[in-house]
Design a protein around this motif. Structure first.
Motif, PDB file in Angstrom:
ATOM      1  N   LEU A 111      -1.900   5.684  -7.041  1.00  0.00           N
ATOM      2  CA  LEU A 111      -3.155   5.719  -6.989  1.00  0.00           C
ATOM      3  C   LEU A 111      -3.782   7.088  -6.793  1.00  0.00           C
ATOM      4  O   LEU A 111      -4.727   7.441  -7.306  1.00  0.00           O
ATOM      5  CB  LEU A 111      -3.865   4.632  -5.890  1.00  0.00           C
ATOM      6  CG  LEU A 111      -3.426   3.251  -6.103  1.00  0.00           C
ATOM      7  CD1 LEU A 111      -4.092   2.238  -5.067  1.00  0.00           C
ATOM      8  CD2 LEU A 111      -4.242   2.784  -7.530  1.00  0.00           C
ATOM      9  N   THR A 112      -3.104   7.981  -5.922  1.00  0.00           N
ATOM     10  CA  THR A 112      -3.846   9.238  -5.424  1.00  0.00           C
ATOM     11  C   THR A 112      -3.225  10.078  -6.754  1.00  0.00           C
ATOM     12  O   THR A 112      -4.222  11.046  -6.875  1.00  0.00           O
ATOM     13  CB  THR A 112      -2.727   9.837  -4.211  1.00  0.00           C
ATOM     14  OG1 THR A 112      -2.991   8.765  -3.185  1.00  0.00           O
ATOM     15  CG2 THR A 112      -3.217  11.239  -4.062  1.00  0.00           C
ATOM     16  N   MET A 168      -6.153   9.321  -9.276  1.00  0.00           N
ATOM     17  CA  MET A 168      -7.490   9.638  -8.636  1.00  0.00           C
ATOM     18  C   MET A 168      -7.434  11.320  -8.947  1.00  0.00           C
ATOM     19  O   MET A 168      -8.475  12.019  -9.199  1.00  0.00           O
ATOM     20  CB  MET A 168      -7.635   9.362  -7.367  1.00  0.00           C
ATOM     21  CG  MET A 168      -8.935  10.049  -6.892  1.00  0.00           C
ATOM     22  SD  MET A 168      -9.331   9.514  -5.009  1.00  0.00           S
ATOM     23  CE  MET A 168      -8.178  10.575  -4.233  1.00  0.00           C
ATOM     24  N   VAL A 169      -6.475  11.976  -8.642  1.00  0.00           N
ATOM     25  CA  VAL A 169      -6.270  13.604  -8.776  1.00  0.00           C
ATOM     26  C   VAL A 169      -6.545  13.821 -10.220  1.00  0.00           C
ATOM     27  O   VAL A 169      -7.162  14.766 -10.603  1.00  0.00           O
ATOM     28  CB  VAL A 169      -5.236  13.970  -8.094  1.00  0.00           C
ATOM     29  CG1 VAL A 169      -5.166  15.672  -8.472  1.00  0.00           C
ATOM     30  CG2 VAL A 169      -5.432  13.995  -6.435  1.00  0.00           C
ATOM     31  N   SER A 170      -5.780  13.017 -11.100  1.00  0.00           N
ATOM     32  CA  SER A 170      -5.842  13.343 -12.552  1.00  0.00           C
ATOM     33  C   SER A 170      -7.260  13.034 -13.091  1.00  0.00           C
ATOM     34  O   SER A 170      -7.871  13.843 -14.007  1.00  0.00           O
ATOM     35  CB  SER A 170      -4.774  12.474 -13.196  1.00  0.00           C
ATOM     36  OG  SER A 170      -3.536  12.799 -12.719  1.00  0.00           O
ATOM     37  N   VAL A 171      -8.052  12.097 -12.733  1.00  0.00           N
ATOM     38  CA  VAL A 171      -9.388  11.894 -13.121  1.00  0.00           C
ATOM     39  C   VAL A 171     -10.337  13.082 -12.807  1.00  0.00           C
ATOM     40  O   VAL A 171     -10.947  13.254 -13.368  1.00  0.00           O
ATOM     41  CB  VAL A 171      -9.829  10.261 -12.573  1.00  0.00           C
ATOM     42  CG1 VAL A 171     -11.222  10.403 -12.904  1.00  0.00           C
ATOM     43  CG2 VAL A 171      -9.191   9.464 -13.510  1.00  0.00           C
ATOM     44  N   LEU A 198       0.965  -1.097  -0.367  1.00  0.00           N
ATOM     45  CA  LEU A 198       0.108  -0.046   0.013  1.00  0.00           C
ATOM     46  C   LEU A 198       0.752   1.273  -0.026  1.00  0.00           C
ATOM     47  O   LEU A 198       0.372   2.261  -0.755  1.00  0.00           O
ATOM     48  CB  LEU A 198      -0.683  -0.024   1.218  1.00  0.00           C
ATOM     49  CG  LEU A 198      -1.711   1.442   1.201  1.00  0.00           C
ATOM     50  CD1 LEU A 198      -2.967   1.290   0.097  1.00  0.00           C
ATOM     51  CD2 LEU A 198      -2.477   1.363   2.674  1.00  0.00           C
ATOM     52  N   GLY A 199       1.990   1.459   0.763  1.00  0.00           N
ATOM     53  CA  GLY A 199       2.887   2.412   0.872  1.00  0.00           C
ATOM     54  C   GLY A 199       3.554   2.575  -0.388  1.00  0.00           C
ATOM     55  O   GLY A 199       3.791   3.745  -0.963  1.00  0.00           O
ATOM     56  N   LEU A 200       3.696   1.568  -1.400  1.00  0.00           N
ATOM     57  CA  LEU A 200       4.215   1.982  -2.643  1.00  0.00           C
ATOM     58  C   LEU A 200       3.359   2.168  -3.570  1.00  0.00           C
ATOM     59  O   LEU A 200       3.761   3.002  -4.759  1.00  0.00           O
ATOM     60  CB  LEU A 200       5.051   0.423  -3.166  1.00  0.00           C
ATOM     61  CG  LEU A 200       6.194   0.002  -2.274  1.00  0.00           C
ATOM     62  CD1 LEU A 200       6.697  -1.321  -2.719  1.00  0.00           C
ATOM     63  CD2 LEU A 200       7.338   1.056  -2.572  1.00  0.00           C
ATOM     64  N   LEU A 201       2.140   1.773  -3.570  1.00  0.00           N
ATOM     65  CA  LEU A 201       1.125   2.067  -4.476  1.00  0.00           C
ATOM     66  C   LEU A 201       0.299   3.366  -4.143  1.00  0.00           C
ATOM     67  O   LEU A 201      -0.332   3.904  -5.053  1.00  0.00           O
ATOM     68  CB  LEU A 201      -0.044   0.745  -4.746  1.00  0.00           C
ATOM     69  CG  LEU A 201       0.787  -0.460  -5.350  1.00  0.00           C
ATOM     70  CD1 LEU A 201      -0.288  -1.639  -5.484  1.00  0.00           C
ATOM     71  CD2 LEU A 201       1.150  -0.195  -6.635  1.00  0.00           C
ATOM     72  N   ALA A 202       0.188   3.621  -2.867  1.00  0.00           N
ATOM     73  CA  ALA A 202      -0.758   4.786  -2.649  1.00  0.00           C
ATOM     74  C   ALA A 202      -0.417   6.471  -3.473  1.00  0.00           C
ATOM     75  O   ALA A 202      -1.386   6.769  -3.788  1.00  0.00           O
ATOM     76  CB  ALA A 202      -0.600   5.215  -1.156  1.00  0.00           C
TER      77      ALA A 202
END
Length: 166
Positions: A43-44, A47-50, A36-40
């Motif tokens: 993913l953030t 999400m911000v781009s979308v 999760l620490g590597l992917l967060a």
């Protein structure tokens, strides 16, 4: 006093390291937290781009709606450039929309490919008298949330709507 040979110490140390690494390699606790620490961050950013793209599309729709509201106002109330501009500006909650260029009124004949501008009172090819039209424009600038480096940070949106007044 007993003397331990250096070779024994190396074998014993290597054995201890093997046991340690075998135990660590088989331990699964905390793996999800590390993943999760590597992917967060990725993913953030996604999400911000979308959200940013969605806001841009929404702003474009607001500019188009503002131009249409101005044309509808002219159809209901007649041509008044100042009042039409006010209708465009107050059509949405997007405060940077401007009625630019100013609304124009013209006479024209409708054809299959658009409206041919003619003098008022002219008879059109179909036999009808030229109609009175207005063109209403709206413009706004949208600034994205992030500077993506590969696309512009500011977008200029513009829309036009033409309607027959009579």
């Amino acid at each position: 006093m007993t003397h331990i040979s250096p070779a024994y110490r190396v074998r014993r140390g290597a054995s201890t390291l093997r046991r340690f690494f075998a135990r660590v390699a088989g331990d699964q606790s905390g793996a999800a937290a590390i993943e999760l620490g590597l992917l967060a961050p990725v993913l953030t950013l996604m999400m911000v781009s979308v959200i940013d793209i969605g806001r841009g599309v929404y702003r474009k729709m607001q500019v188009e709606d503002a131009a249409q509201v101005g044309a509808q106002y002219a159809m209901r109330n007649g041509f008044d450039a100042s009042a039409i501009s006010n209708a465009v500006v107050s059509a949405t909650n997007f405060s940077s929309i401007a009625a630019s260029p100013a609304p124009v009124q013209f006479c024209g004949c409708a054809t299959g490919s658009g409206i041919n501008t003619v003098s008022c009172g002219t008879t059109c090819p179909g036999g009808a008298v030229a109609g009175t039209y207005t063109t209403v424009s709206a413009q706004a600038t949208y600034s994205s949330l992030l500077n993506y480096q590969i696309v512009p940070q500011n977008y200029n949106f513009s829309a036009q709507s033409t309607a027959r007044l009579q």
